[in-house]
Structures are given as structure tokens and as C-alpha cells.
Design a protein around this motif. Structure first.
Motif, PDB file in Angstrom:
ATOM      1  N   TRP A 158      54.775 -41.144  18.346  1.00 14.31           N
ATOM      2  CA  TRP A 158      54.805 -42.525  18.817  1.00 14.31           C
ATOM      3  C   TRP A 158      54.721 -42.675  20.331  1.00 14.31           C
ATOM      4  O   TRP A 158      54.525 -43.783  20.831  1.00 14.31           O
ATOM      5  N   VAL A 159      54.854 -41.604  21.067  1.00 15.64           N
ATOM      6  CA  VAL A 159      54.909 -41.689  22.531  1.00 15.64           C
ATOM      7  C   VAL A 159      53.716 -42.442  23.117  1.00 15.64           C
ATOM      8  O   VAL A 159      53.876 -43.294  23.993  1.00 15.64           O
ATOM      9  N   GLU A 160      52.533 -42.183  22.630  1.00 14.95           N
ATOM     10  CA  GLU A 160      51.329 -42.819  23.159  1.00 14.95           C
ATOM     11  C   GLU A 160      51.057 -44.194  22.557  1.00 14.95           C
ATOM     12  O   GLU A 160      50.209 -44.937  23.050  1.00 14.95           O
ATOM     13  N   LYS A 161      51.766 -44.554  21.486  1.00 13.93           N
ATOM     14  CA  LYS A 161      51.524 -45.817  20.788  1.00 13.93           C
ATOM     15  C   LYS A 161      52.368 -46.975  21.307  1.00 13.93           C
ATOM     16  O   LYS A 161      52.057 -48.128  21.012  1.00 13.93           O
ATOM     17  N   ILE A 162      53.426 -46.672  22.037  1.00 12.67           N
ATOM     18  CA  ILE A 162      54.310 -47.736  22.519  1.00 12.67           C
ATOM     19  C   ILE A 162      53.974 -48.065  23.971  1.00 12.67           C
ATOM     20  O   ILE A 162      53.379 -47.248  24.679  1.00 12.67           O
ATOM     21  N   PRO A 163      54.340 -49.261  24.418  1.00 13.44           N
ATOM     22  CA  PRO A 163      54.042 -49.641  25.801  1.00 13.44           C
ATOM     23  C   PRO A 163      54.691 -48.677  26.805  1.00 13.44           C
ATOM     24  O   PRO A 163      55.761 -48.115  26.538  1.00 13.44           O
ATOM     25  N   ALA A 164      54.032 -48.507  27.918  1.00 19.82           N
ATOM     26  CA  ALA A 164      54.532 -47.613  28.970  1.00 19.82           C
ATOM     27  C   ALA A 164      55.832 -48.133  29.573  1.00 19.82           C
ATOM     28  O   ALA A 164      56.116 -49.332  29.533  1.00 19.82           O
ATOM     29  N   ALA A 201      61.256 -36.372  29.961  1.00 19.06           N
ATOM     30  CA  ALA A 201      60.257 -37.128  30.717  1.00 19.06           C
ATOM     31  C   ALA A 201      59.238 -37.829  29.826  1.00 19.06           C
ATOM     32  O   ALA A 201      58.744 -38.905  30.154  1.00 19.06           O
ATOM     33  N   GLU A 202      58.937 -37.252  28.690  1.00 17.18           N
ATOM     34  CA  GLU A 202      57.913 -37.815  27.804  1.00 17.18           C
ATOM     35  C   GLU A 202      58.510 -38.723  26.723  1.00 17.18           C
ATOM     36  O   GLU A 202      58.004 -39.815  26.478  1.00 17.18           O
ATOM     37  N   LYS A 203      59.591 -38.294  26.086  1.00 14.92           N
ATOM     38  CA  LYS A 203      60.092 -38.974  24.894  1.00 14.92           C
ATOM     39  C   LYS A 203      61.228 -39.960  25.121  1.00 14.92           C
ATOM     40  O   LYS A 203      61.498 -40.786  24.257  1.00 14.92           O
ATOM     41  N   SER A 204      61.931 -39.880  26.249  1.00 14.68           N
ATOM     42  CA  SER A 204      63.080 -40.754  26.464  1.00 14.68           C
ATOM     43  C   SER A 204      62.665 -42.188  26.723  1.00 14.68           C
ATOM     44  O   SER A 204      61.754 -42.450  27.516  1.00 14.68           O
ATOM     45  N   ARG A 205      63.348 -43.100  26.033  1.00 19.16           N
ATOM     46  CA  ARG A 205      63.140 -44.533  26.237  1.00 19.16           C
ATOM     47  C   ARG A 205      64.476 -45.251  26.105  1.00 19.16           C
ATOM     48  O   ARG A 205      65.404 -44.764  25.464  1.00 19.16           O
ATOM     49  N   LEU A 206      64.546 -46.429  26.700  1.00 15.37           N
ATOM     50  CA  LEU A 206      65.678 -47.326  26.507  1.00 15.37           C
ATOM     51  C   LEU A 206      65.257 -48.318  25.437  1.00 15.37           C
ATOM     52  O   LEU A 206      64.247 -49.014  25.583  1.00 15.37           O
TER      53      LEU A 206
END
Length: 107
Positions: free
Chosen positions: A57-63, A80-85
Motif C-alpha cells: 500500500w505504500v505507493e497507493k496512499i497519498p504522500a 522511512a518508507e512504511k511509517s504513517r500517522l
């Protein structure tokens, strides 16, 4: 509506339907999913709703924007690649099937 899978650090899965317009954090909060504390209530002022987004999903969600990047510096073991809030991920039909994993702890 999107079906989102939240996976606790220990491996327990929670699959829930989250309404469009809510955030992934609100979906966890509204469904009593442990592991996402959301101390700031979704204002992007802490890192307690930190998750690791499944690699597919990393490339499918907004930056990430700059504010989210800054807050992730305070997260527990950020990737750096997978972490999101999760407070910054707005639910749309396009997120149907999203999988997120909680870190060992929130700080």
C-alpha cells in the motif's frame, strides 16, 4: 466505505468497515482497536497514531506532507518508507483493503 485491517503488534487482526471521510485513526478509535492512542485527537501534533502501512500500500496512499514527516521523527522506531500517522490518512473507496500494523508501543 473501506474495509481496513488493523494488526496489533502481537499479531491480532481487526478488520473493520470505515466510512469515507473519516481518517484511519478515527476508524480505529470508533471501533475500539487497541494500539492507536491518538492523544492529540487527530491534529497531527503527536505521533501516538503511528502505524506501519503494508508494503503493498505504500505507493497507493497519498504522500506524507512536511508536518507529518516532522511528527514521525517522534514516533517509536519509524520506518522511512512504511511509517504513517493514521490521522493523516483520509478514508476513501481507494483505501478498501488497506492493511496497517501497529508498532510495539506509541510514544
Amino acid at each position: 466505505m473501506a474495509k481496513i485491517t488493523y494488526i496489533e503488534h502481537g499479531g491480532k487482526e481487526h478488520i473493520v468497515d470505515v466510512a469515507n471521510g473519516l481518517t484511519v485513526m478515527e476508524g480505529a478509535r470508533d471501533n475500539g482497536i487497541p494500539g492507536i492512542e491518538a492523544d492529540c485527537g487527530g491534529a497531527c501534533a503527536c505521533s501516538t497514531c503511528h502505524v506501519y502501512v503494508d508494503a503493498a500500500w505504500v505507493e497507493k496512499i497519498p504522500a506524507k506532507d512536511a508536518m507529518e514527516e516532522d511528527m514521525l521523527d517522534f514516533a517509536y522506531e519509524p520506518d522511512a518508507e512504511k511509517s504513517r500517522l493514521t490521522c493523516q490518512l483520509k478514508v476513501t473507496d481507494g483505501l478498501d483493503g488497506l492493511v496497517v500494523r501497529m508498532p510495539e508501543k506509541q510514544i
